[in-house]
Design a protein around this motif. Structure first.
Motif, PDB file in Angstrom:
ATOM      1  N   LEU A 100     -13.122   4.988  -2.123  1.00  0.00           N
ATOM      2  CA  LEU A 100     -12.592   4.667  -0.798  1.00  0.00           C
ATOM      3  C   LEU A 100     -11.123   4.254  -0.842  1.00  0.00           C
ATOM      4  O   LEU A 100     -10.334   4.637   0.019  1.00  0.00           O
ATOM      5  N   TRP A 101     -10.738   3.511  -1.862  1.00  0.00           N
ATOM      6  CA  TRP A 101      -9.349   3.029  -1.943  1.00  0.00           C
ATOM      7  C   TRP A 101      -8.365   4.121  -2.341  1.00  0.00           C
ATOM      8  O   TRP A 101      -7.157   3.906  -2.321  1.00  0.00           O
ATOM      9  N   THR A 102      -8.837   5.290  -2.711  1.00  0.00           N
ATOM     10  CA  THR A 102      -7.920   6.393  -3.021  1.00  0.00           C
ATOM     11  C   THR A 102      -7.328   7.014  -1.756  1.00  0.00           C
ATOM     12  O   THR A 102      -6.389   7.803  -1.849  1.00  0.00           O
ATOM     13  N   LEU A 103      -7.883   6.673  -0.577  1.00  0.00           N
ATOM     14  CA  LEU A 103      -7.351   7.221   0.679  1.00  0.00           C
ATOM     15  C   LEU A 103      -6.045   6.549   1.098  1.00  0.00           C
ATOM     16  O   LEU A 103      -5.312   7.088   1.922  1.00  0.00           O
ATOM     17  N   VAL A 104      -5.788   5.349   0.573  1.00  0.00           N
ATOM     18  CA  VAL A 104      -4.548   4.637   0.925  1.00  0.00           C
ATOM     19  C   VAL A 104      -3.728   4.432  -0.346  1.00  0.00           C
ATOM     20  O   VAL A 104      -4.262   4.455  -1.458  1.00  0.00           O
ATOM     21  N   PRO A 105      -2.416   4.212  -0.222  1.00  0.00           N
ATOM     22  CA  PRO A 105      -1.595   3.999  -1.421  1.00  0.00           C
ATOM     23  C   PRO A 105      -1.962   2.701  -2.142  1.00  0.00           C
ATOM     24  O   PRO A 105      -2.558   1.788  -1.565  1.00  0.00           O
ATOM     25  N   GLU A 106      -1.594   2.635  -3.408  1.00  0.00           N
ATOM     26  CA  GLU A 106      -1.887   1.448  -4.221  1.00  0.00           C
ATOM     27  C   GLU A 106      -1.134   0.215  -3.690  1.00  0.00           C
ATOM     28  O   GLU A 106      -1.630  -0.905  -3.801  1.00  0.00           O
ATOM     29  N   GLU A 107       0.036   0.415  -3.073  1.00  0.00           N
ATOM     30  CA  GLU A 107       0.799  -0.716  -2.532  1.00  0.00           C
ATOM     31  C   GLU A 107       0.033  -1.416  -1.407  1.00  0.00           C
ATOM     32  O   GLU A 107       0.135  -2.635  -1.237  1.00  0.00           O
ATOM     33  N   THR A 108      -0.719  -0.643  -0.620  1.00  0.00           N
ATOM     34  CA  THR A 108      -1.499  -1.244   0.465  1.00  0.00           C
ATOM     35  C   THR A 108      -2.533  -2.205  -0.078  1.00  0.00           C
ATOM     36  O   THR A 108      -2.733  -3.305   0.448  1.00  0.00           O
ATOM     37  N   VAL A 120      -6.734  -1.861   6.438  1.00  0.00           N
ATOM     38  CA  VAL A 120      -7.464  -0.929   7.300  1.00  0.00           C
ATOM     39  C   VAL A 120      -7.402   0.449   6.653  1.00  0.00           C
ATOM     40  O   VAL A 120      -6.313   0.964   6.370  1.00  0.00           O
ATOM     41  N   ILE A 121      -8.575   1.024   6.426  1.00  0.00           N
ATOM     42  CA  ILE A 121      -8.660   2.381   5.866  1.00  0.00           C
ATOM     43  C   ILE A 121      -9.250   3.273   6.954  1.00  0.00           C
ATOM     44  O   ILE A 121     -10.412   3.118   7.330  1.00  0.00           O
ATOM     45  N   ASP A 122      -8.438   4.199   7.469  1.00  0.00           N
ATOM     46  CA  ASP A 122      -8.891   5.126   8.504  1.00  0.00           C
ATOM     47  C   ASP A 122      -9.328   6.423   7.827  1.00  0.00           C
ATOM     48  O   ASP A 122      -8.504   7.248   7.418  1.00  0.00           O
ATOM     49  N   CYS A 123     -10.625   6.572   7.697  1.00  0.00           N
ATOM     50  CA  CYS A 123     -11.164   7.743   6.983  1.00  0.00           C
ATOM     51  C   CYS A 123     -11.005   9.022   7.806  1.00  0.00           C
ATOM     52  O   CYS A 123     -10.736  10.087   7.246  1.00  0.00           O
ATOM     53  N   VAL A 124     -11.171   8.932   9.113  1.00  0.00           N
ATOM     54  CA  VAL A 124     -11.144  10.137   9.954  1.00  0.00           C
ATOM     55  C   VAL A 124      -9.762  10.783   9.920  1.00  0.00           C
ATOM     56  O   VAL A 124      -9.633  12.013   9.887  1.00  0.00           O
ATOM     57  N   GLY A 161     -16.784  -8.992   2.678  1.00  0.00           N
ATOM     58  CA  GLY A 161     -16.045  -9.601   3.773  1.00  0.00           C
ATOM     59  C   GLY A 161     -15.360  -8.613   4.670  1.00  0.00           C
ATOM     60  O   GLY A 161     -14.481  -8.990   5.446  1.00  0.00           O
ATOM     61  N   GLY A 162     -15.745  -7.349   4.598  1.00  0.00           N
ATOM     62  CA  GLY A 162     -15.101  -6.319   5.404  1.00  0.00           C
ATOM     63  C   GLY A 162     -15.861  -6.025   6.671  1.00  0.00           C
ATOM     64  O   GLY A 162     -16.829  -6.711   7.022  1.00  0.00           O
ATOM     65  N   ALA A 163     -15.410  -4.983   7.374  1.00  0.00           N
ATOM     66  CA  ALA A 163     -16.055  -4.575   8.627  1.00  0.00           C
ATOM     67  C   ALA A 163     -16.074  -3.047   8.712  1.00  0.00           C
ATOM     68  O   ALA A 163     -15.220  -2.367   8.140  1.00  0.00           O
ATOM     69  N   CYS A 164     -17.073  -2.546   9.430  1.00  0.00           N
ATOM     70  CA  CYS A 164     -17.213  -1.114   9.645  1.00  0.00           C
ATOM     71  C   CYS A 164     -16.959  -0.826  11.120  1.00  0.00           C
ATOM     72  O   CYS A 164     -17.658  -1.355  11.993  1.00  0.00           O
ATOM     73  N   LEU A 165     -15.973   0.024  11.401  1.00  0.00           N
ATOM     74  CA  LEU A 165     -15.655   0.398  12.782  1.00  0.00           C
ATOM     75  C   LEU A 165     -16.029   1.860  12.997  1.00  0.00           C
ATOM     76  O   LEU A 165     -15.588   2.747  12.264  1.00  0.00           O
ATOM     77  N   LEU A 166     -16.860   2.101  14.010  1.00  0.00           N
ATOM     78  CA  LEU A 166     -17.237   3.473  14.356  1.00  0.00           C
ATOM     79  C   LEU A 166     -16.187   4.064  15.285  1.00  0.00           C
ATOM     80  O   LEU A 166     -15.804   3.442  16.272  1.00  0.00           O
ATOM     81  N   VAL A 167     -15.702   5.240  14.953  1.00  0.00           N
ATOM     82  CA  VAL A 167     -14.735   5.938  15.788  1.00  0.00           C
ATOM     83  C   VAL A 167     -15.315   7.297  16.164  1.00  0.00           C
ATOM     84  O   VAL A 167     -16.138   7.845  15.434  1.00  0.00           O
ATOM     85  N   ALA A 168     -14.865   7.830  17.310  1.00  0.00           N
ATOM     86  CA  ALA A 168     -15.400   9.103  17.764  1.00  0.00           C
ATOM     87  C   ALA A 168     -14.746  10.253  17.023  1.00  0.00           C
ATOM     88  O   ALA A 168     -13.679  10.159  16.485  1.00  0.00           O
TER      89      ALA A 168
END
Length: 168
Positions: A100-108, A120-124, A161-168
């Motif tokens: 999952l963390w490969t979707l964002v840069p290491e600096e984030t 925040v990791i936006d998978c869509v 300690g995270g959260a899951c947000l459902l997006v359309a």
């Protein structure tokens, strides 16, 4: 080169010294049977073109035993028909938690590691629709946006300690 006459009961020493008779020559040819078997002395009969039919002919008739024995389930149908099935309805790329963390840069990740805010990791937006629960997440809160979550993925994200947000 003289042909050796075939030994037979009627042949005598005088006949053996003379030229071989026609009956002895023909008896030698009978072993080969060149006329009928086209040169192969083992199999009897001529080569006929397609005696059982061409290809897979007779699979439900005269070759049924072979098809049932070596290719069970070759004939028939399974399941329901789906008229005009298009694949875009079933398009759902997935990602596991360990990637999952490969979707964002290491600096984030390093930026939000010590602060009070969560990354925040936006998978869509990265082209991934579903998050699956294989692997472990680092002990760092993260907000994951996706269309679908498996039960295990949701449980593991909330455990750090995270959260899951459902997006359309």
């Amino acid at each position: 080169a003289r042909l050796r006459p075939h030994r037979c009961a009627a042949a005598s020493a005088a006949v053996a010294a003379a030229a071989p008779s026609l009956s002895c020559l023909l008896r030698g040819l009978q072993r080969c049977a060149a006329v009928l078997t086209r040169g192969t002395p083992i199999c009897a009969g001529k080569h006929r073109k397609h005696p059982g039919g061409r290809g897979n002919a007779g699979g439900q008739h005269h070759h049924r035993i072979m098809f049932d024995k070596y290719h069970p389930g070759y004939f028939g149908k399974v399941g329901m028909r789906y008229f005009h099935k298009t694949q875009q309805k079933f398009f759902c790329p997935t990602i596991n938690l360990d990637k999952l963390w490969t979707l964002v840069p290491e600096e984030t990740r390093t930026k939000y590691a010590s602060g009070p805010k969560a990354a925040v990791i936006d998978c869509v937006s990265k082209g991934v629709y579903k998050v699956l629960g294989k692997g472990e997440l680092p002990k760092q809160p993260v907000v994951v946006k996706a269309k679908f979550f498996s039960k295990l993925a949701e449980k593991k994200i909330k455990a750090v300690g995270g959260a899951c947000l459902l997006v359309a």
